[in-house]
Structures are given as C-alpha cells and as structure tokens.
Design a protein around this motif. Structure first.
Motif, PDB file in Angstrom:
ATOM      1  N   SER A   1       1.000  -1.642  -0.305  1.00 62.30           N
ATOM      2  CA  SER A   1      -0.325  -0.218   0.160  1.00 62.30           C
ATOM      3  C   SER A   1       0.638   1.312   0.055  1.00 62.30           C
ATOM      4  O   SER A   1       0.542   2.276  -0.281  1.00 62.30           O
ATOM      5  CB  SER A   1      -0.367   0.407   1.327  1.00 62.30           C
ATOM      6  OG  SER A   1      -0.209  -0.008   2.194  1.00 62.30           O
TER       7      SER A   1
ATOM      8  N   LYS B   1      -3.740 -13.038   1.584  1.00 56.73           N
ATOM      9  CA  LYS B   1      -5.333 -13.347   0.928  1.00 56.73           C
ATOM     10  C   LYS B   1      -6.786 -13.068   1.902  1.00 56.73           C
ATOM     11  O   LYS B   1      -7.325 -12.790   1.402  1.00 56.73           O
ATOM     12  CB  LYS B   1      -5.291 -14.210   0.001  1.00 56.73           C
ATOM     13  CG  LYS B   1      -4.422 -14.625  -1.900  1.00 56.73           C
ATOM     14  CD  LYS B   1      -4.913 -15.326  -2.406  1.00 56.73           C
ATOM     15  CE  LYS B   1      -4.344 -15.305  -3.331  1.00 56.73           C
ATOM     16  NZ  LYS B   1      -3.968 -16.782  -3.995  1.00 56.73           N
TER      17      LYS B   1
ATOM     18  N   ASP C   1      -7.030  -9.748   2.668  1.00 59.16           N
ATOM     19  CA  ASP C   1      -7.207  -8.903   1.497  1.00 59.16           C
ATOM     20  C   ASP C   1      -7.207  -9.573   0.171  1.00 59.16           C
ATOM     21  O   ASP C   1      -6.479  -9.596  -0.239  1.00 59.16           O
ATOM     22  CB  ASP C   1      -6.058  -7.268   1.497  1.00 59.16           C
ATOM     23  CG  ASP C   1      -7.841  -6.808   0.289  1.00 59.16           C
ATOM     24  OD1 ASP C   1      -8.172  -7.070  -0.461  1.00 59.16           O
ATOM     25  OD2 ASP C   1      -6.911  -5.429   0.067  1.00 59.16           O
ATOM     26  N   PRO C   2      -8.271 -10.293  -0.091  1.00 57.61           N
ATOM     27  CA  PRO C   2      -8.108 -11.322  -1.188  1.00 57.61           C
ATOM     28  C   PRO C   2      -8.104 -10.810  -2.593  1.00 57.61           C
ATOM     29  O   PRO C   2      -7.602 -10.932  -3.221  1.00 57.61           O
ATOM     30  CB  PRO C   2     -10.141 -11.856  -1.459  1.00 57.61           C
ATOM     31  CG  PRO C   2     -10.758 -11.837  -0.316  1.00 57.61           C
ATOM     32  CD  PRO C   2      -9.452 -10.695   0.788  1.00 57.61           C
ATOM     33  N   ASP C   3      -8.588  -9.762  -2.747  1.00 57.19           N
ATOM     34  CA  ASP C   3      -8.709  -8.739  -4.176  1.00 57.19           C
ATOM     35  C   ASP C   3      -6.861  -7.990  -3.772  1.00 57.19           C
ATOM     36  O   ASP C   3      -6.280  -8.778  -4.859  1.00 57.19           O
ATOM     37  CB  ASP C   3      -9.123  -7.297  -4.368  1.00 57.19           C
ATOM     38  CG  ASP C   3     -10.294  -7.354  -4.538  1.00 57.19           C
ATOM     39  OD1 ASP C   3     -10.880  -8.685  -4.937  1.00 57.19           O
ATOM     40  OD2 ASP C   3     -11.270  -6.779  -4.271  1.00 57.19           O
ATOM     41  N   LEU C   4      -5.381  -7.748  -3.169  1.00 56.38           N
ATOM     42  CA  LEU C   4      -4.664  -7.644  -3.264  1.00 56.38           C
ATOM     43  C   LEU C   4      -3.571  -8.668  -3.508  1.00 56.38           C
ATOM     44  O   LEU C   4      -3.029  -8.670  -3.962  1.00 56.38           O
ATOM     45  CB  LEU C   4      -3.996  -7.106  -1.371  1.00 56.38           C
ATOM     46  CG  LEU C   4      -2.866  -6.839  -1.755  1.00 56.38           C
ATOM     47  CD1 LEU C   4      -2.320  -5.505  -2.848  1.00 56.38           C
ATOM     48  CD2 LEU C   4      -2.244  -5.569   0.023  1.00 56.38           C
TER      49      LEU C   4
ATOM     50  N   SER D   1      -4.754 -11.242  -5.131  1.00 54.56           N
ATOM     51  CA  SER D   1      -5.158 -11.426  -6.557  1.00 54.56           C
ATOM     52  C   SER D   1      -3.941 -10.251  -7.247  1.00 54.56           C
ATOM     53  O   SER D   1      -3.616 -11.059  -7.825  1.00 54.56           O
ATOM     54  CB  SER D   1      -6.245 -11.973  -7.074  1.00 54.56           C
ATOM     55  OG  SER D   1      -6.832 -12.774  -5.574  1.00 54.56           O
ATOM     56  N   GLU D   2      -3.777  -9.577  -6.897  1.00 50.84           N
ATOM     57  CA  GLU D   2      -2.885  -8.277  -7.872  1.00 50.84           C
ATOM     58  C   GLU D   2      -1.531  -8.530  -7.663  1.00 50.84           C
ATOM     59  O   GLU D   2      -1.068  -8.245  -8.859  1.00 50.84           O
ATOM     60  CB  GLU D   2      -3.109  -7.028  -6.984  1.00 50.84           C
ATOM     61  CG  GLU D   2      -5.055  -6.708  -7.645  1.00 50.84           C
ATOM     62  CD  GLU D   2      -5.040  -5.058  -7.524  1.00 50.84           C
ATOM     63  OE1 GLU D   2      -4.065  -3.813  -7.466  1.00 50.84           O
ATOM     64  OE2 GLU D   2      -5.623  -4.809  -6.116  1.00 50.84           O
TER      65      GLU D   2
ATOM     66  N   GLU E   1      -0.178 -11.732  -6.671  1.00 44.19           N
ATOM     67  CA  GLU E   1       0.302 -13.301  -7.713  1.00 44.19           C
ATOM     68  C   GLU E   1      -0.071 -12.500  -8.699  1.00 44.19           C
ATOM     69  O   GLU E   1       0.802 -13.318  -9.563  1.00 44.19           O
ATOM     70  CB  GLU E   1      -0.355 -13.753  -7.504  1.00 44.19           C
ATOM     71  CG  GLU E   1      -0.638 -15.560  -7.341  1.00 44.19           C
ATOM     72  CD  GLU E   1      -1.564 -16.407  -6.601  1.00 44.19           C
ATOM     73  OE1 GLU E   1      -0.805 -17.761  -6.351  1.00 44.19           O
ATOM     74  OE2 GLU E   1      -2.740 -16.146  -7.123  1.00 44.19           O
ATOM     75  N   ASP E   2      -0.837 -11.425  -9.743  1.00 42.20           N
ATOM     76  CA  ASP E   2      -1.006 -11.323 -10.745  1.00 42.20           C
ATOM     77  C   ASP E   2       0.527 -10.821 -11.185  1.00 42.20           C
ATOM     78  O   ASP E   2       0.476 -11.134 -12.651  1.00 42.20           O
ATOM     79  CB  ASP E   2      -2.044 -10.764 -11.235  1.00 42.20           C
ATOM     80  CG  ASP E   2      -3.166 -11.645 -11.089  1.00 42.20           C
ATOM     81  OD1 ASP E   2      -3.143 -12.238 -11.639  1.00 42.20           O
ATOM     82  OD2 ASP E   2      -4.274 -11.076 -11.905  1.00 42.20           O
TER      83      ASP E   2
ATOM     84  N   SER F   1       1.404 -15.555 -14.597  1.00 40.27           N
ATOM     85  CA  SER F   1       0.623 -15.506 -13.661  1.00 40.27           C
ATOM     86  C   SER F   1       2.454 -16.231 -12.302  1.00 40.27           C
ATOM     87  O   SER F   1       2.999 -16.188 -12.963  1.00 40.27           O
ATOM     88  CB  SER F   1      -0.372 -16.083 -12.979  1.00 40.27           C
ATOM     89  OG  SER F   1       0.374 -17.314 -13.923  1.00 40.27           O
TER      90      SER F   1
END
Length: 344
Positions: free
Chosen positions: A175, A232, A235-238, A240-241, A243-244, A339
């Motif tokens: 962040s 995850k 913050d699941p979205d974070l 995933s970001e 990881e991507d 990924s």
C-alpha cells in the motif's frame, strides 16, 4: 574475411556474452588500479555480480576480448569528454562498459554528486543483520526499509522476521506508494549516525504492489506460499493483484518473440543452459524458436551434455535471467506477462 569477423570487420565472440560478463572482461583488461577505481563506486549488488563474473573468467579467447573492447570503443568513439557534452560522454562510457543496471548508481553519484546514504549502507549488510536493526522499529519504518532495498535482500530480511510482523510489513509495502523526501531524509539521518555515512539524496516513490510482488518472487517457496495465503485472507483482491504481478521463469513462454530475442542477447549461454535444465518444454521451445538454427542446435547439445544440476543452481540461474527480464521490462525493451506459478 575470416569467420571471426563480420561484414564490418569486427571480431565476433566465441559464444554469446551477457552484459555482466562483458563488464567483467572489460574490467579485467583495464588492469587492477583502473578496475578498482570503478568497482569502489559501485553498489553492493553490482560489485557482487561483476566480481563473481570476473572470478569465473578462465582462458578468455582473444576474440572475446577484442569483441568487448571493440563494442566499447564503437559506442564512445564518436563522442568527446571535453567541454560541452561531458555528462553524455560519461553516461555513454559507463553504460556501455557496465550495462544500465550496474552503471546506474555510479552515474548518479558522479553526475549528481550524491554519497552513500544511511539506507544505502544497509545494502552492504547481511540480511539478518538488517533484520536485527529494524526488528523493533515501527512496521511503517520496516516497510520503508524493505521497499528501498533490493527485492532479493528484502526477501531474506522478511524471512528473518516473525510471521505476524512479516505479514504486517508486506501489507504496508503493497500500500506504500510514496514518502515525503523529508521523512526519508530523517530516516537516513538516523541510520547515518550509526554507520557514519554521508548526507543522502532522496527517493520519494517506493513500495507498491509491484514491489511487493518482486519481493515475494525472491522468497523461499514455503515462506512465500504461507505469506501469500495470509495476504489473501486479509485482502483477497490485493493478494490476487500481487500474484498476477509475480513473474517466474516459466512465464517466459508468454513473452513475445521480439522480447525473447532481446532477452537472449543479454544472457550468457552458460546461465541459460543451467536455467533450462528445470524449465517446461514449452519454455524451451520458445527459446529454441527465437535462436538461429546453429545456435539452437548448440544449446540442445549443451543441455544434453550437461550432467545433473542441483535445484538450487537451476533456481539461481532462472532468477538471474528473471532479474535481467525485469530490468528490460522497466526500461521498456520487453513486455512481461504471466501469473505467479512456482519455480521448479
């Protein structure tokens, strides 16, 4: 005209030489005193990489030396270090001699006049020692330090911290987008009192999701997996970001042909052979496809002749290539994709 020369009459190397290896050969030709003058201005990672490459040089063919020196002189031959344009000359000389990655900090120190800051001093220390220094600092301070240092060093520092602290710091790194120059200077001043370093420059933009992904890439797989699961959960979205944005060796299959060809010009054949020992067939085919027929056949022969290689050696070679790929992506030379798959 011999096979050792191209149409322009320049000697050709006996094999593909990466930037680091070229820098090592050039420094060896300069002599001890001149090489030392260059090395003493480099950062810790630069010294380690070039020094290791220099130590591995054995029986370097004359053609390789001629090629490296020829490349250097061609790059700077039309320029002058006198009067106007001296800055451009210095940048060109050092970049061609050492490559962008290694010459960057040296150019800044010469042209901007900056000295080693307190934070830069940490780069010369063992990760465990840095972890001990920041262990009882506020997590935000820890996140700034981890964001500022090289990803591989930061990964080892985080590995030395407790699980809860590690998670807190990683979330803050992801962040963290910027920091006021005054705040960074205050942190420098605190560290400089301990290390007696010089007054530092400034770096206001550090951290972020990409930085978190870079650090995760260098972590031990067991720690990386556990930390990613924790991120995850919070913050699941974070997660995933991050990881991507993680890029591993097998993701090279997703890089376009032009990008692969550019990357191969920067990687030595020895490192490539070791890295491919643990690569997916799809990645190997991608590499072979973007080499000349003769070069591809030689590489296949080298792979077959290469005996068993330790997994740690394969991972080290793959990480070296990934580091080059990331540096080229940052400069816009190639585009990375993929990924966060695990490395072999």
């Amino acid at each position: 005209m011999s096979e050792e020369e191209n149409t322009a009459g320049r000697a050709q190397p006996s094999r593909k030489l990466g930037r680091i290896e070229q820098a090592a050969i050039l420094l060896m030709t300069l002599g001890e005193e001149d090489a030392a003058q260059i090395l003493k201005h480099m950062g810790p990672k630069e010294v380690q990489r070039v020094g290791m490459a220099m130590s591995q040089l054995q029986d370097v063919p004359k053609n390789d030396v001629n090629y490296v020196v020829g490349e250097f002189f061609e790059a700077v031959g039309g320029q002058t270090g006198l009067g106007v344009g001296a800055d451009d000359y210095i940048r060109s000389v050092l970049t061609n001699a050492l490559g962008e990655e290694k010459a960057g900090s040296l150019i800044d120190r010469i042209l901007i006049g900056g000295n080693t800051t307190g934070l830069d001093t940490l780069k010369w220390m063992e990760p465990r020692a840095v972890a001990d220094i920041i262990r009882y600092e506020h997590p935000q301070i820890q996140a700034i330090v981890v964001s500022y240092l090289d990803p591989d060093q930061s990964a080892e520092i985080l590995a030395s911290l407790d699980d809860k602290v590690r998670l807190d710091v990683m979330m803050r790194v992801a962040s963290l987008e910027s920091i006021q120059p005054q705040a960074l200077q205050e942190l420098n001043n605190i560290l400089e009192k301990q290390f007696s370093g010089g007054a530092g420059g400034q770096a206001s933009r550090i951290g972020g999701i990409q930085r978190a992904a870079d650090i995760m890439n260098y972590m031990d797989r067991s720690i990386e997996g556990q930390l990613m699961d924790s991120v995850k959960d919070m913050d699941p979205d974070l997660g995933s970001e991050i990881e991507d944005l993680m890029f591993v060796f097998d993701n090279l299959k997703d890089v376009d042909d032009r990008g692969i060809q550019a990357l191969l010009r920067e990687v030595s054949s020895d490192v490539l052979v070791v890295a491919l020992k643990g690569a997916e067939d799809e990645v190997k085919e991608k590499i072979f496809k973007n080499m000349s027929k003769r070069a591809g056949e030689l590489l296949k022969d080298d792979l077959e002749a290469k005996g068993p290689v330790k997994v740690s050696e394969v991972e080290a070679a793959q990480k070296e290539i990934i580091t080059v790929a990331r540096r080229m992506a940052e400069s816009g030379d190639i585009v990375l994709g993929g990924s966060g798959e695990e490395m072999l």
